[in-house]
Design a protein around this motif. Structure first.
Motif, PDB file in Angstrom:
ATOM      1  N   GLY A  21       0.726  -1.558  -0.074  1.00 18.58           N
ATOM      2  CA  GLY A  21      -0.004   0.237   0.167  1.00 18.58           C
ATOM      3  C   GLY A  21       0.782   1.369   0.003  1.00 18.58           C
ATOM      4  O   GLY A  21       0.619   2.497  -0.580  1.00 18.58           O
ATOM      5  N   ARG A  22       2.026   1.173   0.614  1.00 19.49           N
ATOM      6  CA  ARG A  22       2.818   2.338   0.637  1.00 19.49           C
ATOM      7  C   ARG A  22       3.146   3.307  -1.017  1.00 19.49           C
ATOM      8  O   ARG A  22       3.492   3.853  -0.993  1.00 19.49           O
ATOM      9  N   TYR A  23       3.390   1.539  -1.677  1.00 15.07           N
ATOM     10  CA  TYR A  23       3.789   1.947  -2.673  1.00 15.07           C
ATOM     11  C   TYR A  23       2.615   3.291  -3.191  1.00 15.07           C
ATOM     12  O   TYR A  23       2.876   3.567  -4.741  1.00 15.07           O
ATOM     13  N   LEU A  24       1.125   3.336  -3.193  1.00 16.04           N
ATOM     14  CA  LEU A  24       0.363   4.223  -3.435  1.00 16.04           C
ATOM     15  C   LEU A  24       0.663   5.466  -3.298  1.00 16.04           C
ATOM     16  O   LEU A  24       0.486   6.217  -4.010  1.00 16.04           O
ATOM     17  N   GLU A  25       1.486   5.712  -2.258  1.00 12.67           N
ATOM     18  CA  GLU A  25       1.577   6.860  -2.170  1.00 12.67           C
ATOM     19  C   GLU A  25       2.915   6.957  -2.008  1.00 12.67           C
ATOM     20  O   GLU A  25       2.903   8.535  -3.112  1.00 12.67           O
ATOM     21  N   PHE A  26       4.013   6.306  -2.659  1.00  9.74           N
ATOM     22  CA  PHE A  26       5.009   6.777  -3.273  1.00  9.74           C
ATOM     23  C   PHE A  26       4.638   7.413  -5.187  1.00  9.74           C
ATOM     24  O   PHE A  26       5.124   8.015  -5.604  1.00  9.74           O
ATOM     25  N   LEU A  27       3.563   6.315  -5.541  1.00  5.49           N
ATOM     26  CA  LEU A  27       3.410   7.099  -7.133  1.00  5.49           C
ATOM     27  C   LEU A  27       2.283   8.396  -6.921  1.00  5.49           C
ATOM     28  O   LEU A  27       3.050   8.774  -7.792  1.00  5.49           O
ATOM     29  N   GLU A  28       1.679   8.406  -5.979  1.00  6.29           N
ATOM     30  CA  GLU A  28       1.222   9.839  -5.444  1.00  6.29           C
ATOM     31  C   GLU A  28       2.351  10.992  -5.562  1.00  6.29           C
ATOM     32  O   GLU A  28       2.550  12.085  -5.976  1.00  6.29           O
ATOM     33  N   ILE A  56      -5.670   2.729 -11.117  1.00  7.20           N
ATOM     34  CA  ILE A  56      -4.177   1.519 -11.405  1.00  7.20           C
ATOM     35  C   ILE A  56      -3.419   0.367 -10.964  1.00  7.20           C
ATOM     36  O   ILE A  56      -4.300  -0.227 -10.370  1.00  7.20           O
ATOM     37  N   ASN A  57      -3.239   0.460 -12.059  1.00  6.93           N
ATOM     38  CA  ASN A  57      -2.658  -0.997 -11.976  1.00  6.93           C
ATOM     39  C   ASN A  57      -1.214  -1.284 -11.627  1.00  6.93           C
ATOM     40  O   ASN A  57       0.013  -0.385 -12.362  1.00  6.93           O
ATOM     41  N   VAL A  90       9.584   2.752  -9.834  1.00  6.63           N
ATOM     42  CA  VAL A  90      10.034   2.808  -8.907  1.00  6.63           C
ATOM     43  C   VAL A  90      11.626   1.967  -9.064  1.00  6.63           C
ATOM     44  O   VAL A  90      11.084   0.569  -9.565  1.00  6.63           O
ATOM     45  N   TRP A  91      12.453   2.629  -9.072  1.00  6.05           N
ATOM     46  CA  TRP A  91      13.539   2.032  -9.520  1.00  6.05           C
ATOM     47  C   TRP A  91      14.351   2.252  -7.714  1.00  6.05           C
ATOM     48  O   TRP A  91      14.805   2.918  -7.564  1.00  6.05           O
TER      49      TRP A  91
END
Length: 138
Positions: A21-28, A56-57, A90-91
């Motif tokens: 779920g944190r990746y949603l925040e990083f992407l945002e 979002i995929n 995300v790299w």
């Protein structure tokens, strides 16, 4: 366009890697940086439009752990009739350079008319604005 994020302890799950779920925040975070850099929110607001996420995929490729530095990039990838797509990656960085692809995502968004709250056709100057940003990422 990209932002760097340092993985903190509160980003981790019980397995000691970044919670999905944190990746949603990083992407945002990266999308907001992109929108701000290109003044898209202001340009759309001037036209009484709001940008909203419709889908979002996310593909999770490798885990990220405490202390990793992640580079999150955003670009406009496609423009349709009533929606468009951001491509995001995300790299994990090593010595400041991308090493491992951790996550890739496609985020579909649309533009809503403020008054009707309905998606509008992406045309005219709004389409031109988005087309100028296709795949440049900056």
């Amino acid at each position: 366009m990209s932002v760097d994020i340092i993985v903190r302890g509160y980003h981790l799950d019980i397995y000691q890697h970044v919670n999905n779920g944190r990746y949603l925040e990083f992407l945002e975070e990266s999308r907001w940086d992109f929108l701000g850099h290109h003044r898209l929110v202001e340009q759309f607001q001037e036209r009484d439009l709001a940008i909203v996420v419709a889908n979002i995929n996310i593909n999770y490729r490798k885990p990220a752990v405490f202390g990793d530095v992640l580079r999150v990039s955003t670009s406009v990838a496609a423009i349709g009739n009533k929606s468009a797509k951001f491509s995001q990656e995300v790299w994990r960085l090593e010595n400041g350079e991308p090493k491992d692809l951790v996550v890739d995502a496609v985020v579909t968004f649309c533009l809503l008319d403020d008054a009707s709250q309905n998606a509008v056709v992406i045309s005219g100057d709004v389409r031109a604005i988005l087309e100028s940003l296709l795949e440049i990422g900056e």
